[in-house]
Design a protein around this motif. Structure first.
Motif, mmCIF file in Angstrom:
data_model
loop_
_atom_site.group_PDB
_atom_site.id
_atom_site.type_symbol
_atom_site.label_atom_id
_atom_site.label_comp_id
_atom_site.label_asym_id
_atom_site.label_seq_id
_atom_site.Cartn_x
_atom_site.Cartn_y
_atom_site.Cartn_z
ATOM 1 N N TYR A 1 0.833 -1.232 0.005
ATOM 2 C CA TYR A 1 0.051 -0.076 -0.052
ATOM 3 C C TYR A 1 1.006 1.317 0.059
ATOM 4 O O TYR A 1 0.214 2.262 0.051
ATOM 5 N N GLU A 2 2.236 1.327 0.156
ATOM 6 C CA GLU A 2 3.061 2.514 0.144
ATOM 7 C C GLU A 2 3.795 2.181 -1.386
ATOM 8 O O GLU A 2 4.759 1.415 -1.568
ATOM 9 N N LYS A 3 3.378 3.144 -2.366
ATOM 10 C CA LYS A 3 3.845 2.797 -3.651
ATOM 11 C C LYS A 3 5.129 3.691 -4.100
ATOM 12 O O LYS A 3 5.417 3.621 -5.288
ATOM 13 N N ASN A 4 5.764 4.541 -2.882
ATOM 14 C CA ASN A 4 6.612 5.497 -3.316
ATOM 15 C C ASN A 4 8.098 4.731 -3.335
ATOM 16 O O ASN A 4 9.238 5.465 -3.090
ATOM 17 N N ALA A 5 7.922 3.502 -2.907
ATOM 18 C CA ALA A 5 9.559 2.790 -2.856
ATOM 19 C C ALA A 5 9.143 1.198 -3.375
ATOM 20 O O ALA A 5 7.941 0.927 -3.099
ATOM 21 N N SER A 6 10.164 0.590 -3.357
ATOM 22 C CA SER A 6 10.237 -0.830 -3.985
ATOM 23 C C SER A 6 10.012 -1.603 -2.628
ATOM 24 O O SER A 6 10.358 -1.200 -1.662
ATOM 25 N N THR A 7 9.486 -3.144 -2.925
ATOM 26 C CA THR A 7 9.748 -3.936 -1.744
ATOM 27 C C THR A 7 10.947 -4.037 -1.354
ATOM 28 O O THR A 7 11.231 -4.165 -0.117
ATOM 29 N N LYS A 8 11.914 -4.325 -2.212
ATOM 30 C CA LYS A 8 13.521 -4.437 -1.614
ATOM 31 C C LYS A 8 13.810 -3.158 -0.752
ATOM 32 O O LYS A 8 14.431 -3.351 0.298
ATOM 33 N N GLU A 9 13.419 -2.011 -1.098
ATOM 34 C CA GLU A 9 13.635 -0.596 -0.280
ATOM 35 C C GLU A 9 12.975 -0.805 0.970
ATOM 36 O O GLU A 9 13.588 -0.520 2.010
ATOM 37 N N TRP A 10 11.844 -1.158 0.926
ATOM 38 C CA TRP A 10 11.129 -1.128 2.271
ATOM 39 C C TRP A 10 11.632 -2.262 3.299
ATOM 40 O O TRP A 10 11.687 -2.113 4.351
ATOM 41 N N ALA A 11 11.949 -3.375 2.496
ATOM 42 C CA ALA A 11 12.558 -4.344 3.262
ATOM 43 C C ALA A 11 13.835 -3.946 3.921
ATOM 44 O O ALA A 11 14.328 -4.283 4.893
ATOM 45 N N LYS A 12 14.801 -3.312 3.210
ATOM 46 C CA LYS A 12 15.930 -2.774 3.851
ATOM 47 C C LYS A 12 15.709 -2.014 4.899
ATOM 48 O O LYS A 12 16.705 -1.860 5.828
ATOM 49 N N LEU A 13 14.820 -1.085 4.805
ATOM 50 C CA LEU A 13 14.564 -0.056 5.630
ATOM 51 C C LEU A 13 14.274 -0.865 7.233
ATOM 52 O O LEU A 13 14.603 -0.446 8.229
#
Length: 331
Positions: free
Chosen positions: A80-92
């Motif tokens: 539901y957050e489309k301003n970054a990729s799955t990989k980027e959110w996973a990294k965070l």
């Protein structure tokens, strides 16, 4: 560390990892990541006292947890957050999860960072609540939040918070080394033979330090403030391990002793038996004070061993603060 500190650290890490793209949402999810590992406290409420202690800062404070659940939470956020990729959110989320136990490893309780290996890292160079670590960090974080997403000033303030907090942590390690030497020197001058010595800061500061010293039949506890003008005094607390009697072979008691890393005394009061965990010190810095911060009553119920933690109250905390303030100023 306390929840506020972990939220601040998580938010700052979130900003560093993904702030340029996600702005304050990166801080928000970073703060959430910084909080999640401590949910093990609530999980522990479904278990007995000893099991709850074993769970705390275990699985949820591990590299394994950070890797696996970093990806799971990253994927969920990306739905539901489309301003970054799955990989980027996973990294965070990974860095939010990982920096939490790394920070906790500097406290007395420590963390099982390498779970499932039975290794608990505890450097004992900072108390779980330290305003000098948290407040400057929080101020820089708030300053960063007030700036627009992606600006140089926002990045500068956030980086300053991370640099100042990390520098303070490094200084506490140096201070620990200095105080350790002071305690060693005092023991040598007083002709005290000992087997092991462990030092740690007293609550809420890094000016007044305490030492647990193991001798053959007792533990010695001493305090040193950088404002001291007199020699360090050590106060004796008999081990009394023999008082355990038949309990010494009880599995539950053995597990509790393992948690204390062997730093414990046994005491009796009103026909009740207590195991006192020395690692977290006393509820006062007054000479020969007898009440420990963590004490556990051992008993039997229907032929089953029962262990309950002795509760603490607000009045004890208030008195500790008063005693600390007096003792910090020197002996």
């Amino acid at each position: 560390m306390d929840s506020l500190t972990q939220i601040v650290l998580g938010a700052a890490v979130g900003e560093a990892v993904l702030g340029k793209k996600a702005g304050n949402k990166a801080m928000l999810y970073g703060a959430i990541a910084g909080t999640i590992p401590d949910l093990d406290v609530y999980i522990g409420k479904f278990f007995d006292t000893v099991t709850a202690l074993e769970i705390h800062r275990g699985f949820t404070h591990s590299i394994f947890f950070a890797i696996v659940f970093g990806w799971i939470f990253g994927w969920l956020i990306s739905l539901y957050e489309k301003n970054a990729s799955t990989k980027e959110w996973a990294k965070l989320m990974f860095w939010g999860f990982l920096t939490h136990p790394i920070l906790d490893a500097h406290t007395t309780w420590g963390t099982q960072l390498f779970w499932p290996l039975d290794i608990r890292l505890a450097f004992k160079n900072i108390f779980v609540i330290d305003p000098l670590y948290t407040l400057p960090f929080l101020i820089f974080l708030l300053m960063a939040m007030s700036q627009r997403k992606g600006t140089a000033k926002r990045r500068k303030y956030n980086n300053l918070g991370l640099i100042v907090s990390t520098s303070y942590m490094a200084i506490t390690i140096i201070i620990k080394g200095i105080t350790y030497t002071k305690f060693e020197q005092a023991l040598k001058e007083q002709g005290i033979t000992y087997e092991e010595i462990v030092t740690k800061p007293t609550p809420f500061n890094t000016i007044l330090w305490s030492a647990n010293v193991e001798t053959e039949n007792a533990y010695l506890i001493g305090y040193y403030s950088f404002f001291d003008s007199k020699p360090i005094e050590f106060y004796s607390y008999p081990k009394n391990h023999h008082l355990l009697g038949a309990y010494k072979n009880d599995i539950l008691v053995k597990r509790l002793i393992k948690i204390t890393k062997g730093w414990y005394t046994i005491s009796e009061k009103n026909n009740a038996l207590y195991l006192n965990d020395l690692r977290f010190g006393l509820l006062s810095v007054r000479p020969n004070f007898q009440q420990f911060a963590f004490s556990f009553e051992i008993g039997k119920k229907h032929d089953k061993t029962i262990i309950n933690e002795v509760p603490r109250n607000r009045e004890e905390a208030k008195q500790l603060l008063k005693d600390l303030w007096v003792r910090i100023q020197g002996n």
